[in-house]
Write a protein that holds these residues in place. Structure first.
Motif, PDB file in Angstrom:
ATOM      1  N   HIS A 182       0.822  -1.217   0.000  1.00 11.37           N
ATOM      2  CA  HIS A 182       0.000   0.000   0.000  1.00 11.37           C
ATOM      3  C   HIS A 182       0.855   1.265   0.000  1.00 11.37           C
ATOM      4  N   GLN A 183       1.842   1.325   0.884  1.00 11.92           N
ATOM      5  CA  GLN A 183       2.597   2.565   1.082  1.00 11.92           C
ATOM      6  C   GLN A 183       3.699   2.757   0.051  1.00 11.92           C
ATOM      7  N   ARG A 184       4.355   1.674  -0.350  1.00  5.31           N
ATOM      8  CA  ARG A 184       5.471   1.800  -1.285  1.00  5.31           C
ATOM      9  C   ARG A 184       5.057   1.650  -2.742  1.00  5.31           C
ATOM     10  N   LEU A 185       4.078   0.770  -2.992  1.00  9.65           N
ATOM     11  CA  LEU A 185       3.697   0.490  -4.377  1.00  9.65           C
ATOM     12  C   LEU A 185       2.342   1.057  -4.760  1.00  9.65           C
ATOM     13  N   GLY A 186       1.617   1.587  -3.789  1.00  8.28           N
ATOM     14  CA  GLY A 186       0.311   2.182  -4.088  1.00  8.28           C
ATOM     15  C   GLY A 186      -0.754   1.178  -4.474  1.00  8.28           C
ATOM     16  N   ILE A 187      -0.590  -0.069  -4.035  1.00  7.61           N
ATOM     17  CA  ILE A 187      -1.571  -1.109  -4.350  1.00  7.61           C
ATOM     18  C   ILE A 187      -2.581  -1.196  -3.209  1.00  7.61           C
ATOM     19  N   GLY A 188      -3.840  -0.970  -3.515  1.00  9.77           N
ATOM     20  CA  GLY A 188      -4.892  -1.049  -2.507  1.00  9.77           C
ATOM     21  C   GLY A 188      -5.596  -2.391  -2.541  1.00  9.77           C
ATOM     22  N   PHE A 189      -6.070  -2.845  -1.391  1.00 10.14           N
ATOM     23  CA  PHE A 189      -6.781  -4.119  -1.305  1.00 10.14           C
ATOM     24  C   PHE A 189      -8.271  -3.902  -1.510  1.00 10.14           C
ATOM     25  N   GLY A 190      -8.873  -4.844  -2.232  1.00 14.73           N
ATOM     26  CA  GLY A 190     -10.308  -4.790  -2.454  1.00 14.73           C
ATOM     27  C   GLY A 190     -11.042  -5.773  -1.562  1.00 14.73           C
ATOM     28  N   ASP A 191     -11.014  -7.045  -1.933  1.00 19.01           N
ATOM     29  CA  ASP A 191     -11.674  -8.064  -1.125  1.00 19.01           C
ATOM     30  C   ASP A 191     -10.852  -9.343  -1.167  1.00 19.01           C
ATOM     31  N   ALA A 192     -11.352 -10.366  -0.466  1.00 22.22           N
ATOM     32  CA  ALA A 192     -10.617 -11.628  -0.378  1.00 22.22           C
ATOM     33  C   ALA A 192     -11.581 -12.756  -0.069  1.00 22.22           C
ATOM     34  N   SER A 224      -6.486 -12.943  -2.166  1.00 18.11           N
ATOM     35  CA  SER A 224      -6.796 -11.513  -2.082  1.00 18.11           C
ATOM     36  C   SER A 224      -6.824 -10.883  -3.472  1.00 18.11           C
ATOM     37  N   ARG A 225      -7.671  -9.866  -3.602  1.00 17.12           N
ATOM     38  CA  ARG A 225      -7.751  -9.085  -4.838  1.00 17.12           C
ATOM     39  C   ARG A 225      -7.487  -7.620  -4.539  1.00 17.12           C
ATOM     40  N   ASP A 226      -6.993  -6.905  -5.553  1.00 19.66           N
ATOM     41  CA  ASP A 226      -6.720  -5.485  -5.367  1.00 19.66           C
ATOM     42  C   ASP A 226      -7.993  -4.675  -5.527  1.00 19.66           C
ATOM     43  N   ALA A 227      -7.869  -3.356  -5.424  1.00 14.58           N
ATOM     44  CA  ALA A 227      -9.043  -2.480  -5.461  1.00 14.58           C
ATOM     45  C   ALA A 227      -9.778  -2.539  -6.795  1.00 14.58           C
ATOM     46  N   GLU A 228      -9.083  -2.971  -7.863  1.00 16.41           N
ATOM     47  CA  GLU A 228      -9.716  -3.096  -9.182  1.00 16.41           C
ATOM     48  C   GLU A 228     -10.309  -4.487  -9.406  1.00 16.41           C
ATOM     49  N   GLY A 229     -10.171  -5.361  -8.401  1.00 17.58           N
ATOM     50  CA  GLY A 229     -10.737  -6.695  -8.508  1.00 17.58           C
ATOM     51  C   GLY A 229      -9.822  -7.722  -9.146  1.00 17.58           C
ATOM     52  N   HIS A 230      -8.546  -7.375  -9.382  1.00 22.46           N
ATOM     53  CA  HIS A 230      -7.603  -8.316  -9.974  1.00 22.46           C
ATOM     54  C   HIS A 230      -6.960  -9.174  -8.875  1.00 22.46           C
ATOM     55  N   PRO A 231      -6.745 -10.459  -9.137  1.00 20.67           N
ATOM     56  CA  PRO A 231      -6.066 -11.306  -8.141  1.00 20.67           C
ATOM     57  C   PRO A 231      -4.708 -10.714  -7.770  1.00 20.67           C
ATOM     58  N   LEU A 232      -4.384 -10.754  -6.484  1.00 18.88           N
ATOM     59  CA  LEU A 232      -3.152 -10.138  -6.011  1.00 18.88           C
ATOM     60  C   LEU A 232      -2.209 -11.134  -5.348  1.00 18.88           C
ATOM     61  N   GLU A 233      -2.705 -11.907  -4.400  1.00 16.45           N
ATOM     62  CA  GLU A 233      -1.845 -12.826  -3.652  1.00 16.45           C
ATOM     63  C   GLU A 233      -2.633 -14.032  -3.187  1.00 16.45           C
ATOM     64  N   ARG A 234      -1.917 -15.124  -3.004  1.00 13.60           N
ATOM     65  CA  ARG A 234      -2.483 -16.286  -2.332  1.00 13.60           C
ATOM     66  C   ARG A 234      -1.635 -16.529  -1.099  1.00 13.60           C
ATOM     67  N   VAL A 235      -2.291 -16.698   0.039  1.00 19.30           N
ATOM     68  CA  VAL A 235      -1.587 -16.829   1.312  1.00 19.30           C
ATOM     69  C   VAL A 235      -2.070 -18.073   2.034  1.00 19.30           C
ATOM     70  N   ARG A 236      -1.120 -18.800   2.587  1.00 25.53           N
ATOM     71  CA  ARG A 236      -1.407 -19.945   3.449  1.00 25.53           C
ATOM     72  C   ARG A 236      -0.827 -19.629   4.821  1.00 25.53           C
ATOM     73  N   SER A 237      -1.697 -19.428   5.810  1.00 29.53           N
ATOM     74  CA  SER A 237      -1.265 -19.031   7.150  1.00 29.53           C
ATOM     75  C   SER A 237      -1.622 -20.120   8.152  1.00 29.53           C
ATOM     76  N   LEU A 238      -0.622 -20.570   8.888  1.00 32.32           N
ATOM     77  CA  LEU A 238      -0.795 -21.618   9.889  1.00 32.32           C
ATOM     78  C   LEU A 238      -0.581 -21.004  11.265  1.00 32.32           C
ATOM     79  N   TYR A 239      -1.595 -21.111  12.141  1.00 29.87           N
ATOM     80  CA  TYR A 239      -1.530 -20.514  13.473  1.00 29.87           C
ATOM     81  C   TYR A 239      -1.629 -21.597  14.550  1.00 29.87           C
ATOM     82  N   ARG A 240      -0.916 -21.382  15.641  1.00 28.43           N
ATOM     83  CA  ARG A 240      -1.011 -22.293  16.777  1.00 28.43           C
ATOM     84  C   ARG A 240      -2.416 -22.266  17.364  1.00 28.43           C
ATOM     85  N   GLY A 241      -3.030 -23.456  17.446  1.00 30.86           N
ATOM     86  CA  GLY A 241      -4.385 -23.525  17.987  1.00 30.86           C
ATOM     87  C   GLY A 241      -4.467 -23.192  19.457  1.00 30.86           C
ATOM     88  N   ASP A 242      -3.339 -23.308  20.181  1.00 28.56           N
ATOM     89  CA  ASP A 242      -3.349 -23.005  21.614  1.00 28.56           C
ATOM     90  C   ASP A 242      -3.101 -21.533  21.893  1.00 28.56           C
TER      91      ASP A 242
END
Length: 256
Positions: A182-192, A224-242
């Motif tokens: 957002h701050q360096r490249l000016g890419i805004g997030f739309g939805d996910a 995730s998609r950017d503000a124009e609705g284009h695909p931006l990133e795919r993320v796989r996040s693993l969190y400790r259940g405890d």
């Protein structure tokens, strides 16, 4: 109105006691230890197993089963040769807010530790998600997630090199990727789109996060998609259940 059996709203009905009233010994010990944890408070050391077994009139093995469940639930933590009362779980919002924002909202300091940053030709399945041609260059960034220097998760981010060509030289991997976009490249997030499931960590993941392999994990897949609705990133996040729970806000659906 009083809640059944004198319990708080949201607690398991009858504290998990079956209708026939026969309570497994390990569970009775677990309930007693849970009450003890409330008295001790966060960070306090639990008495030795031998002392607890005598106190609750159970065998050492029965006591250990109760302790294992409390550890898996995040009520207790191993610390050196002892066991201490754990703090409350971090409540991470299911939203477009970044991991950084969610952890800071809990009064803790977020951090990340880079495991690897690789560039490779995009395979078919990933190309479909990111709207790329097969073989287009893609970054894969893997980072351990930290909260007050405690390892709490593992995150894999896939993004087209064309969107972030200078990722390897222009981005501090200890910082927020969303803030960089957002701050360096000016890419805004739309939805996910997100999908949440429970899994067990692989041996490699458990080693990176520093947890036993049997510890349940919360796994989030995000596209995730950017503000124009284009695909931006795919993320796989693993969190400790405890150490984590997740929250979201639900509105009224259209039509009531």
């Amino acid at each position: 109105m009083e809640f059944p059996y004198g319990q708080d709203p949201g607690a398991p009905i009858r504290s998990g006691i079956p209708e026939h009233g026969r309570i497994p010994k390990y569970y009775a010990a677990k309930v007693e230890i849970a009450a003890l944890l409330e008295e001790l408070g966060e960070g306090e050391v639990l008495p030795a197993e031998r002392e607890l077994a005598v106190r609750f009139a159970v065998s050492r093995e029965t006591l250990r089963q109760a302790l294992r469940e409390l550890i898996l639930e995040g009520r207790l933590q191993r610390a050196g040769r002892g066991t201490v009362v754990a703090g409350p779980k971090m409540a991470q919002p299911l939203s477009l807010a970044s991991y950084t924002e969610g952890v800071r909202d809990q009064g803790r300091e977020p951090g990340r530790r880079l495991v690897s940053l690789d560039r490779f030709p995009c395979p078919p399945a990933l190309a479909a998600d990111l709207g790329l041609a097969v073989g287009d260059a893609v970054w894969h960034m893997e980072r351990v997630l930290l909260a007050d220097e405690e390892r709490v998760g593992l995150e894999s981010t896939y993004v087209a090199v064309a969107r972030v060509p200078d990722l390897a030289t222009d981005f501090n991997p200890d910082s927020s990727f969303y803030a960089y976009l957002h701050q360096r490249l000016g890419i805004g997030f739309g939805d996910a789109d997100e999908r949440l499931e429970t899994v067990l960590a692989t041996p490699r993941e458990a080693l990176l996060i520093g947890t036993p392999g049997a510890l349940p994990m919360l796994l989030i897949h995000r596209l995730s998609r950017d503000a124009e609705g284009h695909p931006l990133e795919r993320v796989r996040s693993l969190y400790r259940g405890d150490r984590f729970s997740f929250t979201t806000h639900l509105g009224t659906p259209a039509g009531g």
